[in-house]
Design an enzyme around this catalytic site. Sequence first.
Site, PDB file in Angstrom:
ATOM      1  N   LYS A  79       2.688  -9.199   0.844  1.00 50.34           N
ATOM      2  CA  LYS A  79       3.062  -8.044   0.018  1.00 50.34           C
ATOM      3  C   LYS A  79       4.167  -8.465  -0.950  1.00 50.34           C
ATOM      4  O   LYS A  79       5.072  -9.220  -0.573  1.00 50.34           O
ATOM      5  CB  LYS A  79       3.546  -6.918   0.932  1.00 50.34           C
ATOM      6  CG  LYS A  79       3.727  -5.568   0.252  1.00 50.34           C
ATOM      7  CD  LYS A  79       4.121  -4.517   1.303  1.00 50.34           C
ATOM      8  CE  LYS A  79       4.313  -3.136   0.706  1.00 50.34           C
ATOM      9  NZ  LYS A  79       4.657  -2.141   1.743  1.00 50.34           N
ATOM     10  N   SER A 158       2.040   1.927   1.593  1.00 48.39           N
ATOM     11  CA  SER A 158       2.190   1.226   0.327  1.00 48.39           C
ATOM     12  C   SER A 158       1.640  -0.205   0.346  1.00 48.39           C
ATOM     13  O   SER A 158       1.604  -0.859  -0.694  1.00 48.39           O
ATOM     14  CB  SER A 158       3.663   1.186  -0.058  1.00 48.39           C
ATOM     15  OG  SER A 158       4.392   0.462   0.923  1.00 48.39           O
ATOM     16  N   SER A 182       3.487   2.366   6.136  1.00 47.78           N
ATOM     17  CA  SER A 182       2.973   1.616   4.990  1.00 47.78           C
ATOM     18  C   SER A 182       2.049   0.457   5.338  1.00 47.78           C
ATOM     19  O   SER A 182       1.326  -0.029   4.465  1.00 47.78           O
ATOM     20  CB  SER A 182       4.134   1.083   4.142  1.00 47.78           C
ATOM     21  OG  SER A 182       4.620   2.104   3.317  1.00 47.78           O
TER      22      SER A 182
END
Lengths: 493, 524
Positions: A79, A158, A182
């Site tokens: 990420k 996310s 997330s």
Amino acid sequence: MDKLVSYTIKTVHKAYREKMLTPTSFIDLSLQKAKQTNELNAFVTLTEDEAENHAIESEKRFYIDKNTKSLDGISIGIKDNFCTSSIVTTCASDMLKNFVPTYDATVYSRLRNAGACLIGKCNLDEFAMGSGTVDSLFGPTRNPWGYTKDRWRITGGSSGGSAVAVTSGACVAAIGSDTGGSTRNPAALCGVVGLKPTYGLVSRYGLIPLVNSMDVPGILARTVEDAITILNTIAGPDVLDSTTFKEPFNPIELGDIDLGRVRIGIPKEYHCQGMSKEIIETWSYVIDLLEKEKVKMKSVSLPNTSVSIAVYSILNQCEVASNMARYDGVEFGLRTKEDSSTEELYASTRLKGFNNVVRSRILAGNYFLLTKNYQNYYIKALQLRRLIHDDFKNVFNGENAVDLLLTPTTLSDAPLFEEFTSKNNRDQCAYQDYCTQPANMAGIPAVSIPICLSKNNLPLSLQLMGPRLSEALMMNVAKHIESIVKFPALNYP
Amino acid sequence: MKLIKLYHQFNYKSRLASSCRFSTVSNKKWQSVVGLEVHAQLNTETKLFSGAQNVFGGVVNNCVSLFDAAIPGTLPVLNRKCVELGIMTALALSCKVNEVSTFDRKHYFYADLPAGYQITQQKAPLASDGSIDFQVFTPGVHKKPYRKRSKIKQIQLEQDSGKSLHDAELKRSLVDLNRAGAPLMELVFEPDLEDGEEAAALVKELVLIVQRLGACTGRMEEGALRVDANVSLRRPGDPLSTRTEIKNIGSVRGVAGAIRHEIERQRAILNNGGRIINETRAWDAIARVTIPMRDKEVVQDYRYMPEPNLPPLRVNLTTKDDHNDILSVLLIQDKLPVLPEESRKQLIQEFQLRPETAIQLVNEPVLLEYFQKLTTDNKRSSNKVANLLINDLLTVLNKRKLDVDDCPITVKQLKELTDMHLSKDITLDVCRKVLDELIALSDSDISPLKVVHEKGWILTSNEDDIKKLCVEVLENNPKLVKQYKEGKIKVFKALMGILFKNSQNKVDMAVASRIMEGLLKNDK
């Protein structure tokens, strides 16, 4: 069928040993896949040079040195809120669009030390603030399940980029971050395993923070076993993160467990308004399934669950206000040309660098932290957080204790982009994080496991939660569920 | 001690009646109240939360870790040594060390504060409830020392900020982060002082203590110890009234001067029926006035919040078990050195020094070390050694505008010189000249004896030689001799003066005086 979407660490390594594949050829295929699925927008940055170099090193260890490491030749995605030395790390924000760290996050350096090959940096909501991966400087990430150019679904967030990197076949596993769900939320909507370890088990050093007291590096993988292999690589004490446990970490082993001795609670408060019928059916289906396996299932209560999301929201915004104070255009990141005064430089930099979601959270957080409001909001929220924490403590301890909890991860399957964006970010988070954020409030481990497909042919997932450091039991049960439900791999054109 | 204090106050009042230099009691309507906050940089290799070097005067932006520049994703790691030095200081100041203390973020935007917040200990400090005892004695201001005590509210650990440099001409600001994240301990004192001299004495004592502990260099000129003073005036018996804060005073005399000026300023305003506004002021050491700092127009709300990346700091108060995460306070207690107040007591009791002398010696660690070395191996008169150090060495150093810390004279040289003086081989005057010469030469190999010989400064105590000189003086000054014989004994002094001059200070005046007197009397 496309093999790339179903490879696991074990099957890749087997293929290497049998020379059906070599690290360089496999990494090449992975990069090709990432490019072919470009339209999904899983990656902010594809790190082709790094991936190729890493693959060459792995290949040498595999065939020449005969000194293979646990993740040699395994394609991973990270990420884009984890710092990677010499590789731009953007947080999907204008503020850090050109930010190139000079150091590696502990998670990444441990993966690299184990031989993993970096395919790219994955898309996210700006500074991980969101539950859809739609609020990114680089545009939304698209869910490959049921994808068509004109009609597609969100990935959840996310860590949507990381979830898609794994689902689509570009990476065997990926690292996300989990502050309120997330990692688990996009894992659930994209049909992969999403593990949020116990707070303090995995170092946050190098993870650009959202909420320091809740952030945990998360793991996205195709199987429970792969998630554990990754966890065993990245977990354990880190002198660079004072909040990690000091005790040495013992790698977790998956094996046969006596399900007859496992007690699983079904918290009634998680049966909430707005939960889709399909999700509830899936939940019942797995409850029945576990009962058949002689697991003791019982209804339990976590009475403070309903306030959790509001408390989470206040604490989140307070820490955001504080953590974002460093983005002033002086030492790093975006700096506007405004030079009339230092204050104007700050203001214009922060106005241009942050999106509306980030700015509104900073504003709210600063409001809650004002001396006159501190007691009524921040302290109150901390007190409620304690109650939520105690709810979990109570169900995991005492006479009627359970070992784990089983709940849905999300309230529905993946919504269409248009549906999702018709509500604002704040309302979406309040809705999407309902089942996931209590685990962050309590710092306990949780894992999302894909169970079956909905009528729309979209993944439906459930979540297991356990007490602090109960990853071994939790993942063993997860593996058992996984082996029974046989969730299918993605069939992406 | 009480007696001394009473005496002092009496003395104080009588003097103040004539001059208006001091504010405390010169106008009985107002009573001044002073409280201090002191920031002391901890003397450690590395910074409070990072591995960057903690040094003064490094190359600009060269001692900066990623954390110090607030690079995203970095985290603080508490430096154990800072905790140790903080606890040591707390113990030396009789504070209660807290078993659990925590860190907070204090938010404000400033270019030399990279994170936008400072990590400090607002809510649960490292230590609290202590006190400092000190002697108030400024030669030239006070005739006698008196004791004073100030209570300490708390001692907390916190980060220093970087430094900003504003270039008005090019309209730009430059930032040096070498100091950013350097370890500070903030000591918050209760407002229980009365004037600038008391505050200066407190600061001087604090400097001595932290130097003894090795906790801080105490070099105020380098900013290693900085003082903020809160000053207010009230009518006796009234609650505390509006105060002003003088920020960042950088010297002991500055503390005295700034507070004195601020008290005067406030009193003038109040006497004219004005009102004191709560503001931050700065001390202009050159103009010798306090001036308002302009950036405090808006009241700051620091939006304190617990620092989530640092677990609570725990210490072991009960046993001597020490491990990486939890320091034993008892073990640190064992390591405490002799403190200045104890040193003074020792000097007074063991060496029979006067309190003023003891204070002055302890005030200058270098002189104290000389004193200790000069009095341990030999039976040199402790009072004479002390006087030589305080009156003569210090005078010579002052004349050369040299800091005591930079005195190049070795203990060996000083011993030799002192012995020459004590055995009357040289006069005190020559002794000073030799000190000056030794400082000028700055050569540890040079023997003072050699200097004396080379310069021909050796004292004559040979009675025959002295007698010859005396006879010469008497023969050349028949008028004075006549006056003496007529009963004007006062002229003896004049005769001795001539002898002193003729001999270029090199005769032992005690011997000469005896011989001269003998000659004059025999001559009768």
